[in-house]
Design an enzyme around this catalytic site. Structure first.
Site, short mmCIF file in Angstrom:
data_model
loop_
_atom_site.label_atom_id
_atom_site.label_comp_id
_atom_site.label_asym_id
_atom_site.label_seq_id
_atom_site.Cartn_x
_atom_site.Cartn_y
_atom_site.Cartn_z
N GLY A 46 38.68 32.73 35.54
CA GLY A 46 37.44 32.75 34.78
C GLY A 46 37.73 32.45 33.32
N GLN A 51 36.17 32.19 24.45
CA GLN A 51 37.64 32.19 24.48
C GLN A 51 38.22 30.88 23.96
OE1 GLN A 51 37.70 33.89 28.71
NE2 GLN A 51 39.62 34.66 27.87
N CYS A 94 43.74 38.94 31.27
CA CYS A 94 42.81 38.11 30.49
C CYS A 94 43.61 37.00 29.83
CB CYS A 94 42.10 38.96 29.45
SG CYS A 94 40.94 38.05 28.43
N LEU A 95 43.08 35.77 29.88
CA LEU A 95 43.81 34.65 29.26
C LEU A 95 43.95 34.84 27.76
CD1 LEU A 95 42.26 31.64 31.24
CD2 LEU A 95 44.51 32.69 31.55
N HIS A 136 33.77 40.95 33.97
CA HIS A 136 34.77 40.71 32.92
C HIS A 136 34.29 39.58 31.98
CE1 HIS A 136 39.18 40.16 31.66
NE2 HIS A 136 38.58 39.08 31.16
N GLU A 137 33.77 38.49 32.58
CA GLU A 137 33.36 37.34 31.76
C GLU A 137 32.09 37.64 30.97
OE1 GLU A 137 35.49 35.09 31.33
OE2 GLU A 137 36.75 35.69 33.01
N HIS A 140 32.93 39.34 27.89
CA HIS A 140 33.38 38.43 26.82
C HIS A 140 32.18 37.93 26.00
CE1 HIS A 140 37.66 37.78 27.14
NE2 HIS A 140 37.61 37.55 28.44
NI NI Z 1 39.20 37.58 29.83
#
Ligand code: NI
Length: 174
Positions: A46, A51, A94-95, A136-137, A140
């Site tokens: 995701g 991000q 998380c990226l 989670h997204e 963000h």
């Molecule tokens: Ni993340």
């Protein structure tokens, strides 16, 4: 299409509340292409627009396994319309916080309403990993990171580590 740079903790932009998208136009479709390319390159399941520094309420996801065909999904202006009382715990990463994983508790199932790439309203029910990914997204888009669910001690420790790493990287660049 282009792979964009992913913002890393403690970048302040990760704390912005993203703005709703008024119209799904060519610019949004181009952004979605870049999000997919960036997400697949990372690789991740995701990626929210913030991000890559774009404060718009949009994220991409693909939960297909390596041997399966890709299942790209886009969620524009996503809203949770229902979340189960039942919770489940799974390990998240998380990226924007690379190589750090912790168990996080979230609703085990939920429903999400969103716009697709044609600007049409859709509603999907999700459970298990897919439900956790969507939650989670959406976090963000509200400037929330999964480390916010950890104890202050753990959160401070990981934030400190990344702050130090960012400073060192800057020195090397200079
Ligand atoms: Ni993340």
């Amino acid at each position: 299409m282009a792979v964009r740079e992913i913002l890393i903790l403690p970048d302040k932009r990760l704390r912005l509340v993203s703005e709703p998208i008024k119209r799904v136009d060519a610019g949004i479709r181009k952004l979605v292409e870049d999000l997919f390319e960036t997400m697949y390159a990372a690789p991740g399941i995701g990626l929210a627009a913030i991000q890559v520094g774009i404060a718009k309420r949009i994220f991409t996801a693909d939960l297909s396994k390596k041997e399966e065909d890709r299942q790209p999904q886009v969620f524009i202006n996503p809203e949770i319309t229902w979340a189960s009382e039942e919770k489940s715990v799974r390990e998240e990463g998380c990226l924007s916080i690379p190589d750090y994983y912790e168990d996080i508790e979230r609703s085990a199932a939920m429903k999400v309403k969103y716009l697709d790439l044609d600007g049409k309203t859709q509603e999907t029910e999700a459970k298990d990993l897919f439900a956790a990914c969507i939650q989670h997204e959406i976090d963000h888009l509200n400037g929330v990171l999964f480390i916010d669910y950890l104890s202050k001690l753990k959160r401070d420790r990981i934030t400190k580590k990344f702050t130090k790493a960012a400073k060192t990287a800057k020195k090397v660049e200079a």
